[in-house]
Design a protein around this motif. Structure first.
Motif, PDB file in Angstrom:
ATOM      1  N   MET A  39       0.857  -1.177   0.000  1.00 41.05           N
ATOM      2  CA  MET A  39       0.000   0.000   0.000  1.00 41.05           C
ATOM      3  C   MET A  39       0.896   1.231   0.000  1.00 41.05           C
ATOM      4  O   MET A  39       1.736   1.389   0.889  1.00 41.05           O
ATOM      5  CB  MET A  39      -0.914   0.040   1.233  1.00 41.05           C
ATOM      6  N   ALA A  40       0.725   2.095  -0.971  1.00 43.75           N
ATOM      7  CA  ALA A  40       1.498   3.336  -1.041  1.00 43.75           C
ATOM      8  C   ALA A  40       0.774   4.412  -0.249  1.00 43.75           C
ATOM      9  O   ALA A  40      -0.345   4.796  -0.591  1.00 43.75           O
ATOM     10  CB  ALA A  40       1.674   3.768  -2.489  1.00 43.75           C
ATOM     11  N   MET A  41       1.409   4.901   0.791  1.00 41.77           N
ATOM     12  CA  MET A  41       0.803   5.943   1.608  1.00 41.77           C
ATOM     13  C   MET A  41       1.005   7.290   0.923  1.00 41.77           C
ATOM     14  O   MET A  41       2.135   7.770   0.793  1.00 41.77           O
ATOM     15  CB  MET A  41       1.418   5.950   3.004  1.00 41.77           C
ATOM     16  N   VAL A  42      -0.104   7.883   0.470  1.00 43.44           N
ATOM     17  CA  VAL A  42      -0.033   9.178  -0.212  1.00 43.44           C
ATOM     18  C   VAL A  42      -0.813  10.248   0.550  1.00 43.44           C
ATOM     19  O   VAL A  42      -1.147  11.296  -0.004  1.00 43.44           O
ATOM     20  CB  VAL A  42      -0.538   9.060  -1.673  1.00 43.44           C
ATOM     21  N   LYS A  43      -1.113   9.983   1.811  1.00 42.00           N
ATOM     22  CA  LYS A  43      -1.771  10.988   2.650  1.00 42.00           C
ATOM     23  C   LYS A  43      -0.844  12.180   2.824  1.00 42.00           C
ATOM     24  O   LYS A  43       0.348  12.126   2.500  1.00 42.00           O
ATOM     25  CB  LYS A  43      -2.112  10.381   4.018  1.00 42.00           C
ATOM     26  N   GLY A  44      -1.385  13.268   3.386  1.00 44.58           N
ATOM     27  CA  GLY A  44      -0.558  14.454   3.614  1.00 44.58           C
ATOM     28  C   GLY A  44       0.048  14.987   2.330  1.00 44.58           C
ATOM     29  O   GLY A  44       1.199  15.426   2.311  1.00 44.58           O
ATOM     30  N   ASP A  45      -0.761  14.932   1.235  1.00 46.77           N
ATOM     31  CA  ASP A  45      -0.264  15.349  -0.083  1.00 46.77           C
ATOM     32  C   ASP A  45       1.014  14.588  -0.423  1.00 46.77           C
ATOM     33  O   ASP A  45       1.983  15.152  -0.916  1.00 46.77           O
ATOM     34  CB  ASP A  45      -0.032  16.860  -0.146  1.00 46.77           C
ATOM     35  N   ALA A  46       0.970  13.274  -0.138  1.00 49.73           N
ATOM     36  CA  ALA A  46       2.110  12.389  -0.389  1.00 49.73           C
ATOM     37  C   ALA A  46       3.350  12.898   0.323  1.00 49.73           C
ATOM     38  O   ALA A  46       4.425  13.008  -0.261  1.00 49.73           O
ATOM     39  CB  ALA A  46       2.360  12.203  -1.880  1.00 49.73           C
ATOM     40  N   TYR A  47       3.163  13.221   1.615  1.00 43.24           N
ATOM     41  CA  TYR A  47       4.274  13.708   2.440  1.00 43.24           C
ATOM     42  C   TYR A  47       4.946  14.926   1.800  1.00 43.24           C
ATOM     43  O   TYR A  47       6.156  15.107   1.859  1.00 43.24           O
ATOM     44  CB  TYR A  47       5.313  12.606   2.663  1.00 43.24           C
ATOM     45  N   ILE A 350      22.819  17.454   1.577  1.00 39.28           N
ATOM     46  CA  ILE A 350      22.109  17.739   2.827  1.00 39.28           C
ATOM     47  C   ILE A 350      20.827  16.930   2.790  1.00 39.28           C
ATOM     48  O   ILE A 350      20.027  17.056   1.851  1.00 39.28           O
ATOM     49  CB  ILE A 350      21.807  19.239   2.985  1.00 39.28           C
ATOM     50  N   THR A 351      20.630  16.085   3.789  1.00 33.47           N
ATOM     51  CA  THR A 351      19.487  15.177   3.801  1.00 33.47           C
ATOM     52  C   THR A 351      18.356  15.730   4.673  1.00 33.47           C
ATOM     53  O   THR A 351      18.565  16.601   5.518  1.00 33.47           O
ATOM     54  CB  THR A 351      19.886  13.806   4.342  1.00 33.47           C
ATOM     55  N   ALA A 352      17.173  15.169   4.459  1.00 34.03           N
ATOM     56  CA  ALA A 352      16.025  15.547   5.291  1.00 34.03           C
ATOM     57  C   ALA A 352      16.264  15.177   6.746  1.00 34.03           C
ATOM     58  O   ALA A 352      15.838  15.892   7.657  1.00 34.03           O
ATOM     59  CB  ALA A 352      14.763  14.870   4.773  1.00 34.03           C
ATOM     60  N   ASP A 353      16.965  14.072   6.988  1.00 34.35           N
ATOM     61  CA  ASP A 353      17.268  13.676   8.367  1.00 34.35           C
ATOM     62  C   ASP A 353      18.227  14.664   9.033  1.00 34.35           C
ATOM     63  O   ASP A 353      18.093  14.950  10.220  1.00 34.35           O
ATOM     64  CB  ASP A 353      17.866  12.271   8.394  1.00 34.35           C
ATOM     65  N   GLU A 354      19.178  15.195   8.268  1.00 31.90           N
ATOM     66  CA  GLU A 354      20.099  16.180   8.831  1.00 31.90           C
ATOM     67  C   GLU A 354      19.349  17.459   9.193  1.00 31.90           C
ATOM     68  O   GLU A 354      19.543  18.021  10.275  1.00 31.90           O
ATOM     69  CB  GLU A 354      21.218  16.475   7.832  1.00 31.90           C
ATOM     70  N   ILE A 355      18.485  17.907   8.295  1.00 29.12           N
ATOM     71  CA  ILE A 355      17.689  19.104   8.583  1.00 29.12           C
ATOM     72  C   ILE A 355      16.789  18.860   9.783  1.00 29.12           C
ATOM     73  O   ILE A 355      16.621  19.719  10.650  1.00 29.12           O
ATOM     74  CB  ILE A 355      16.867  19.503   7.342  1.00 29.12           C
ATOM     75  N   ALA A 356      16.203  17.669   9.845  1.00 27.71           N
ATOM     76  CA  ALA A 356      15.344  17.323  10.980  1.00 27.71           C
ATOM     77  C   ALA A 356      16.123  17.399  12.290  1.00 27.71           C
ATOM     78  O   ALA A 356      15.588  17.847  13.320  1.00 27.71           O
ATOM     79  CB  ALA A 356      14.760  15.932  10.785  1.00 27.71           C
ATOM     80  N   VAL A 366       9.872  17.596   7.854  1.00 25.68           N
ATOM     81  CA  VAL A 366      10.670  18.408   6.933  1.00 25.68           C
ATOM     82  C   VAL A 366      10.106  18.322   5.519  1.00 25.68           C
ATOM     83  O   VAL A 366       9.904  19.343   4.842  1.00 25.68           O
ATOM     84  CB  VAL A 366      12.143  17.947   6.950  1.00 25.68           C
ATOM     85  N   LEU A 367       9.818  17.108   5.053  1.00 33.71           N
ATOM     86  CA  LEU A 367       9.291  16.928   3.696  1.00 33.71           C
ATOM     87  C   LEU A 367       7.935  17.599   3.532  1.00 33.71           C
ATOM     88  O   LEU A 367       7.673  18.254   2.513  1.00 33.71           O
ATOM     89  CB  LEU A 367       9.197  15.447   3.368  1.00 33.71           C
ATOM     90  N   CYS A 368       7.068  17.446   4.538  1.00 30.94           N
ATOM     91  CA  CYS A 368       5.750  18.086   4.454  1.00 30.94           C
ATOM     92  C   CYS A 368       5.874  19.604   4.431  1.00 30.94           C
ATOM     93  O   CYS A 368       5.183  20.283   3.670  1.00 30.94           O
ATOM     94  CB  CYS A 368       4.875  17.645   5.627  1.00 30.94           C
ATOM     95  N   LEU A 369       6.747  20.148   5.262  1.00 28.28           N
ATOM     96  CA  LEU A 369       6.929  21.600   5.324  1.00 28.28           C
ATOM     97  C   LEU A 369       7.413  22.153   3.986  1.00 28.28           C
ATOM     98  O   LEU A 369       6.846  23.106   3.448  1.00 28.28           O
ATOM     99  CB  LEU A 369       7.925  21.963   6.413  1.00 28.28           C
ATOM    100  N   PHE A 370       8.463  21.554   3.451  1.00 27.98           N
ATOM    101  CA  PHE A 370       9.037  22.064   2.210  1.00 27.98           C
ATOM    102  C   PHE A 370       8.082  21.832   1.035  1.00 27.98           C
ATOM    103  O   PHE A 370       7.833  22.733   0.231  1.00 27.98           O
ATOM    104  CB  PHE A 370      10.376  21.381   1.914  1.00 27.98           C
TER     105      PHE A 370
END
Length: 383
Positions: A39-47, A350-356, A366-370
Motif C-alpha cells: 500500500m502506497a501511503m499518499v496521505k498528507g499530499d504524499a508527504y 544535505i538530507t532531510a534527516d540532517e535538517i530534521a 521536513v518533507l511536508c513543510l518544504f
C-alpha cells in the motif's frame, strides 16, 4: 508590453524526482516479495510530494493500493483518474458513507455508527462493501481494543451489504529496531485475529515503513510504505543491513537562488535580534526564503546550505521571506547562483534527516513543510 504567455515562477522550488520514486517503489516491492501487497501511503499530499502526481507515477509502476487519511483525499484521487484500491484510514462522517459506494473506496472502521451507515448505503445501492477493521494493540490512537473486536466483527457479520475484508493495526516503535514494544504489539495483533477463529480469512496488515524494512516477519499480507517511498529511513539511518532501506533514493530536493551578496565588517549584527554578530570581515549571501516557505526559525544559526558544492552556515535569525548564509570561504558567489537547501550539489549532500536534526523533529515533517509550502516541479533524474 508583457506577453500573456510569460511564465513567472518562484525562485524557491521543490523538485520531485519521479525516477527515484519509481526506484523506491520497485525496491520495496522486490524486498517484500510476490506474496505481499504494497500500500502506497499518499496521505498528507504524499508527504509533501504531491498526492495525485505521486499516485499517477506509482500507478505506472504497477501500484494498485493507496492509503489516505480523509475521504476528501480519496475522492480527489478518483476524480484524477487513479484506479485500484484507495483506503481511507481516519474514518468519516456517517452522512458521507454513500461516497464509498459512489467512488469504490475502502473504509477503515472502528465505530458502530460507521458500519451501520455503510450497511445502509450499500443496501440502497444494491451492493456489498468490504471494510478493514482498525485494532489498537498498543499504539494508543484510533481503533478498537482487542477485547472489543469479537463483538464488533459479529456486528459486521450481521449487517447486510457489508463484510470484513481486512484487519489492521499500527506499530508505535518499528523505527527503533531494538524496541521491546514491536514484538509485543505484533503478538497482540496476531492473537486478537486468531481468537476470531477460521471465520476470518481476510487481509492482515500492520507493517509501516519501519516494519517493512526491519521486521520482515511482520509483513503479513500487505505492508504500508510511507516515508520509505520517498527515500528516507524510519530510523534516520542507512546501514547496509537494512535490506531495501540501503538502496532507497531521496525523491525531494529544495533549491533557491542567491538574491544579494554583501560584504560586512567585523562586529556587524545580522537579522532580527542580532543573534549573530560577525567576528571578522564576512561575505553574506541573502536568500529569498524563510519560515513562510517551511524553512523554520528553528534553523537560525543551525542550518547549512550548499553553494558551489560547499556548505554555507545560516547566520542570524531566519525571517518570513529571507535568510542569510556565510559564504566567506566560498569564492565567486554571485546573485542568481543556485542554492541547495535539501538535496545534492556536486559531491555534497544535505538530507532531510540532517535538517530534521537541526530542527529537533523528523524527516516526515521536513518533507511536508518544504513540499506543501513551495512550488513543486516533477522531473526525471538529475537537473
Amino acid at each position: 508590453m508583457v506577453s500573456e504567455q510569460t511564465q513567472v515562477v518562484s525562485r524557491n522550488q521543490v523538485r520531485i524526482d519521479r525516477r527515484a520514486l519509481r526506484h523506491n517503489f520497485n525496491t520495496i516491492t522486490e524486498e517484500v516479495g510476490p506474496g505481499v501487497a504494497v500500500m502506497a501511503m499518499v496521505k498528507g499530499d504524499a508527504y509533501g510530494h504531491g498526492m495525485t502526481e505521486t499516485a499517477a507515477v506509482l500507478a505506472g509502476c504497477g501500484c494498485r493500493i493507496y492509503g489516505v487519511a480523509e475521504l476528501v483525499e480519496a475522492v480527489t484521487l478518483r476524480r484524477a483518474g487513479i484506479g485500484g484500491d484507495i483506503f481511507v484510514l481516519l474514518g468519516f462522517v456517517a452522512e458521507e458513507a454513500e461516497q464509498f459506494l459512489l467512488y469504490d473506496l475502502t473504509p477503515v472502521v472502528f465505530l458502530h455508527q460507521d458500519i451501520e451507515a455503510l450497511s445502509q448505503a450499500a443496501v440502497q445501492h444494491g451492493r456489498e462493501i468490504g471494510v478493514h477493521l482498525k485494532i489498537d494493540c498498543g499504539m494508543g490512537r484510533l481503533g478498537l481494543l482487542p477485547a472489543e473486536v469479537p463483538a464488533f466483527k459479529q456486528r459486521i457479520d450481521n449487517l447486510p451489504g457489508i463484510f470484513l475484508a481486512g484487519i489492521m493495526a499500527h506499530l508505535p516503535e518499528a523505527d527503533q529496531r531494538q524496541a521491546a514494544s514491536t514484538p509485543q504489539v505484533f503478538s497482540c495483533f496476531q492473537e486478537t485475529i486468531d481468537r476470531l477463529g477460521a471465520g476470518f480469512t481476510g487481509v492482515r496488515h500492520i507493517a509501516n515503513s519501519g516494519a517493512t524494512m526491519y521486521f520482515p516477519g511482520m509483513h503479513c499480507n500487505m505492508v504500508r510504505a510511507g516515508i520509505s517511498l520517498y527515500g528516507c529511513y524510519p530510523d534516520g539511518g542507512a546501514s547496509d543491513d537494512l535490506g531495501a532501506g540501503a538502496r532507497l533514493q531521496p525523491v525531494m530536493s529544495f533549491v533557491t537562488r542567491v538574491a544579494q551578496v554583501r560584504d560586512l565588517p567585523a562586529g556587524s549584527g545580522i537579522s532580527y535580534g542580532h543573534t549573530y554578530v560577525t567576528t571578522r570581515p564576512t561575505t553574506i549571501a541573502v536568500l529569498p526564503l524563510g519560515y513562510e516557505d517551511g524553512y523554520l526559525r528553528d534553523l537560525s544559526n543551525r542550518g547549512e546550505v550548499l553553494i558551489h558544492g560547499r556548505r554555507a552556515p545560516v547566520r542570524g535569525r531566519i525571517c518570513m521571506n529571507l535568510c542569510m548564509v556565510d559564504v566567506t570561504e566560498i569564492p565567486g558567489v554571485a546573485v542568481g547562483d543556485e542554492v541547495v537547501l535539501l538535496g545534492r550539489q556536486d559531491d555534497a549532500e544535505i538530507t532531510a534527516d540532517e535538517i530534521a536534526g537541526w530542527m529537533g523533529t523528523i524527516s516526515y515533517e521536513v518533507l511536508c513543510l518544504f513540499g506543501n509550502n513551495n512550488s513543486r516541479i516533477h522531473i526525471d533524474g538529475k537537473r
